[in-house]
Design an enzyme around this catalytic site. Structure first.
Site, PDB file in Angstrom:
ATOM      1  N   HIS A 158       0.829  -1.201   0.000  1.00 16.78           N
ATOM      2  CA  HIS A 158       0.000   0.000   0.000  1.00 16.78           C
ATOM      3  C   HIS A 158       0.866   1.255   0.000  1.00 16.78           C
ATOM      4  O   HIS A 158       2.088   1.181   0.175  1.00 16.78           O
ATOM      5  CB  HIS A 158      -0.933   0.022   1.216  1.00 16.78           C
ATOM      6  N   LYS A 161      -0.560   4.766   4.640  1.00 16.72           N
ATOM      7  CA  LYS A 161      -1.367   3.783   5.370  1.00 16.72           C
ATOM      8  C   LYS A 161      -0.617   3.378   6.631  1.00 16.72           C
ATOM      9  O   LYS A 161       0.497   2.860   6.574  1.00 16.72           O
ATOM     10  CB  LYS A 161      -1.660   2.557   4.501  1.00 16.72           C
TER      11      LYS A 161
END
Length: 237
Positions: A135, A139
Site C-alpha cells: 500500500h 497507510k
C-alpha cells in the site's frame, strides 16, 4: 439519498464526486476541525454516513453517528480487535454498520476466488501458503484490513494453518508480509508454493476509484437494510 461524509481526505473527496454523479446529495462533511457538526441538524438529516478515517478515530465516529440516528458505512480498519464485540452488540441492538476492509467489486470477486482456491489447496499439503500486501506510504496499520480478511478466509479452509502472523517462519502460521511504497492504491497477493511449482493470485488496484464507487454502492444498500452488514451481503457469489 442524503449522505454525510466523515473524513475528507483523498477517499472522502472521491466518494463525494461519485455520490454526486449518481444523483445523491452531500448534506454534511465532517473532518478533524469540525467535530461539533456531529450534533448538527444537517448531519442528522443524512440517510447514511460514509466514514473513512484513522483506526483510532473510527469507533468513536460510529458512536457519534449512531447517537444522531444515522447509519454508517465504513472502510476504516485497525479498530476491530479492540471494539469488534462492542460493534456487534450495538448492531444486534438496532444500530447499523456496513463495514468492509475493501469496497472494490474486484476485491469481492478476488475474495470469492481466494476462498474457493483455499478449499482446493487444503487437499494438497505439499503447498505452503503465504500472503503479501502493498500500500501507499500513508497507510498506518498493517497488515491491511483486506489482507486480514483474506487470511481469515484461508484459515477457515486450510487445516494445516492455525493463525496468521507477520515476520514468522512457523509452518503452522500463515505469513503476511507488508510493503509501504509510494502512492500504491493496493496490491494483495496469495501464493501457494511447492518444490514443483507455485500458484499465485493477485489483485492490483489501479486507483482508489473502485473503492469509492463500492462505498457509495454500499451506502445505497445500507439505506434499505439494518444491522451489521458486510460486502458478502451486497455481492452474492
Amino acid at each position: 439519498m442524503k449522505i454525510a461524509l466523515i473524513g475528507y481526505g483523498k477517499m472522502g473527496k472521491m466518494i463525494e464526486q461519485i455520490a454526486l454523479s449518481r444523483g445523491h446529495e452531500i448534506v454534511s462533511i465532517i473532518d478533524i476541525d469540525n467535530q461539533q457538526d456531529f450534533d448538527s441538524e444537517a448531519f442528522r438529516s443524512a440517510d447514511v454516513a460514509i466514514e473513512f478515517t484513522a483506526p483510532q478515530a473510527a469507533y468513536g465516529n460510529y458512536l457519534k453517528a449512531w447517537a444522531a440516528g444515522v447509519k454508517v458505512v465504513s472502510g476504516s480498519t485497525g479498530w476491530m480487535k479492540e471494539h469488534g464485540d462492542d460493534v456487534k452488540k450495538a448492531c444486534a441492538e438496532g444500530k447499523t454498520l456496513f463495514w468492509a476492509s475493501n469496497f472494490s467489486i474486484g476485491v469481492a470477486i478476488f475474495s470469492a476466488v481466494n476462498k474457493y482456491l483455499a478449499k482446493i489447496m487444503n487437499q494438497f499439503p505439499q503447498y505452503d501458503v503465504e500472503m503479501e500486501e502493498t500500500h501507499h506510504v500513508h497507510k498506518l496499520d498493517h497488515p491491511s484490513g483486506t489482507a486480514i480478511t483474506l487470511a481469515e478466509d484461508i484459515l477457515e479452509n486450510i487445516d494445516r494453518k492455525e493463525a496468521w502472523a507477520e515476520d514468522t517462519t512457523d509452518p503452522k502460521l500463515l505469513r503476511i508480509d507488508h510493503i509501504r511504497r509510494g502512492e500504491v492504491a493496493g496490491i494483495h497477493t496469495v501464493r501457494y508454493d511447492s518444490a514443483a511449482d507455485i500458484i499465485t493470485i493477485t489483485h492490483d488496484a489501479h486507483s482508489r476509484q473502485g473503492f469509492a464507487l463500492g462505498a457509495v454502492l454500499a451506502a445505497e444498500y445500507t439505506k434499505e437494510h439494518q444491522g451489521l452488514l458486510t460486502i458478502s451481503d451486497m455481492f452474492k457469489f
